[in-house]
Enzyme design. Structure first.
Site, PDB file in Angstrom:
ATOM      1  N   LYS A   1      89.625  35.230 114.462  1.00 35.24           N
ATOM      2  CA  LYS A   1      88.916  34.752 113.288  1.00 35.24           C
ATOM      3  C   LYS A   1      87.596  35.509 113.146  1.00 35.24           C
ATOM      4  CE  LYS A   1      91.502  31.178 111.891  1.00 35.24           C
ATOM      5  NZ  LYS A   1      91.953  30.949 110.511  1.00 35.24           N
TER       6      LYS A   1
ATOM      7  N   GLU B   1      94.013  39.722 107.393  1.00 38.46           N
ATOM      8  CA  GLU B   1      94.416  38.593 106.563  1.00 38.46           C
ATOM      9  C   GLU B   1      93.249  38.112 105.695  1.00 38.46           C
ATOM     10  OE1 GLU B   1      96.066  34.013 107.237  1.00 38.46           O
ATOM     11  OE2 GLU B   1      96.095  35.461 108.884  1.00 38.46           O
TER      12      GLU B   1
ATOM     13  N   LYS C   1     102.449  29.266 104.244  1.00 44.56           N
ATOM     14  CA  LYS C   1     102.154  28.050 104.994  1.00 44.56           C
ATOM     15  C   LYS C   1     102.789  26.882 104.248  1.00 44.56           C
ATOM     16  CE  LYS C   1      97.893  29.682 107.151  1.00 44.56           C
ATOM     17  NZ  LYS C   1      96.415  29.510 107.273  1.00 44.56           N
TER      18      LYS C   1
ATOM     19  N   ASP D   1     100.903  28.568 116.384  1.00 52.58           N
ATOM     20  CA  ASP D   1     100.292  28.059 117.613  1.00 52.58           C
ATOM     21  C   ASP D   1      99.594  26.720 117.404  1.00 52.58           C
ATOM     22  OD1 ASP D   1      98.260  29.054 116.026  1.00 52.58           O
ATOM     23  OD2 ASP D   1      97.135  29.972 117.666  1.00 52.58           O
TER      24      ASP D   1
END
Length: 274
Positions: free
Chosen positions: A91, A144, A189, A241
């Site tokens: 991140k 991303e 998602k 995860d």
């Protein structure tokens, strides 16, 4: 709740797409309808989805934004610990110098791992070029969501030195049609697109458009990961995860081994247990 009478009167996955907008509520109902059909027919969900079988999937393990040394320690713990991670997602926060230090620190400790980064909408057309050389030098394989949702035009003219993935920029099938041309990879998602039904449609359409496909997750239990695991069978990149961040997951649950996630039929489907 407002749709309770309509739902209890009987719906299917196709009609559900017209009843509710994309989002978590539709995902929950969609998953329930997949499992209901699976249990009524004695057929695994993956078979209903058109697969001949399922395999464990190499998944990324997420390292939250922090000091570079802290991130490197966490990444190394994934790689060297019981997860045996071989793929990492880092991140980032939008500070090019600090983000560069983060990816270099992790790469220094995890020389062989696949690394992708999630910019979480932190960059724009003026700042992204400052980050890209560091990502290339650190052998980052995926960037991303570099830009703010709705400002995808800022990516125009920026050299594609590595694949760009859409997350917040493309939430459902309609947005895929409208914005796919600015991205190389589509991150699907289920809590955002509205369920496995929509997710499969997006994956197939993305392939037709020449895009790679990624499946992501929110921080849900194994029951949330199970339909995403089915979608992951169609994907190039898997980021599942979420259950590992829970203090306690449900049982039975997904299993992690050798950097992969596996989801037995007992978690979700004809032989699932409550």
């Amino acid at each position: 709740e407002a749709l309770r009478p309509r739902i209890e009167a009987g719906i299917d996955r196709a009609s559900l797409r017209d009843l509710l907008p994309p989002g978590g509520a539709r995902n929950a109902l969609d998953a329930a309808l997949w499992e209901l059909e699976s249990q009524r027919t004695g057929t695994p969900v993956w078979q209903l989805a058109g697969l001949d079988g399922v395999r464990p999937l190499l998944t990324t393990f997420t390292v939250g934004a922090d000091d570079p040394g802290v991130m490197a320690d966490r990444a190394a713990a994934y790689v060297q610990g019981p997860m045996q991670a071989r793929a990492l997602k880092l991140k980032l926060t939008g500070d090019a110098a600090l983000d560069a230090a983060r990816v270099h620190a992790v790469r220094g400790r995890c020389a062989e791992a696949w690394i992708g980064v999630d910019a979480n909408q932190g960059y724009g057309g003026a700042t992204l070029p400052d980050l890209l050389p560091a990502l290339v030098q650190a052998r980052v394989s995926l960037l991303e969501q570099p830009c703010v949702r709705g400002r995808e035009d800022e990516l125009d003219g920026i050299g594609r030195v590595l694949p760009l993935a859409a997350d917040e920029s493309i939430l459902d099938l309609a947005e895929l049609e409208a914005r796919h041309h600015r991205f190389d990879v589509i991150n699907i998602k289920l809590d955002k697109c509205g369920g496995l039904t929509e997710g499969l449609m997006m994956a197939h359409r993305a392939r037709e458009l020449g895009k790679q496909v990624m499946v992501g997750n929110m921080c849900g239990t194994s029951l949330a990961a199970a339909p995403a695991f089915v979608l992951g069978q169609f994907c190039d990149v898997v980021d599942l995860d979420g259950p590992i961040f829970l203090k306690q997951d449900r049982s039975p649950g997904v299993a992690y081994d050798d950097g992969r996630i596996d989801c037995p039929d007992a978690v979700w489907g004809p032989s699932a247990t409550a």
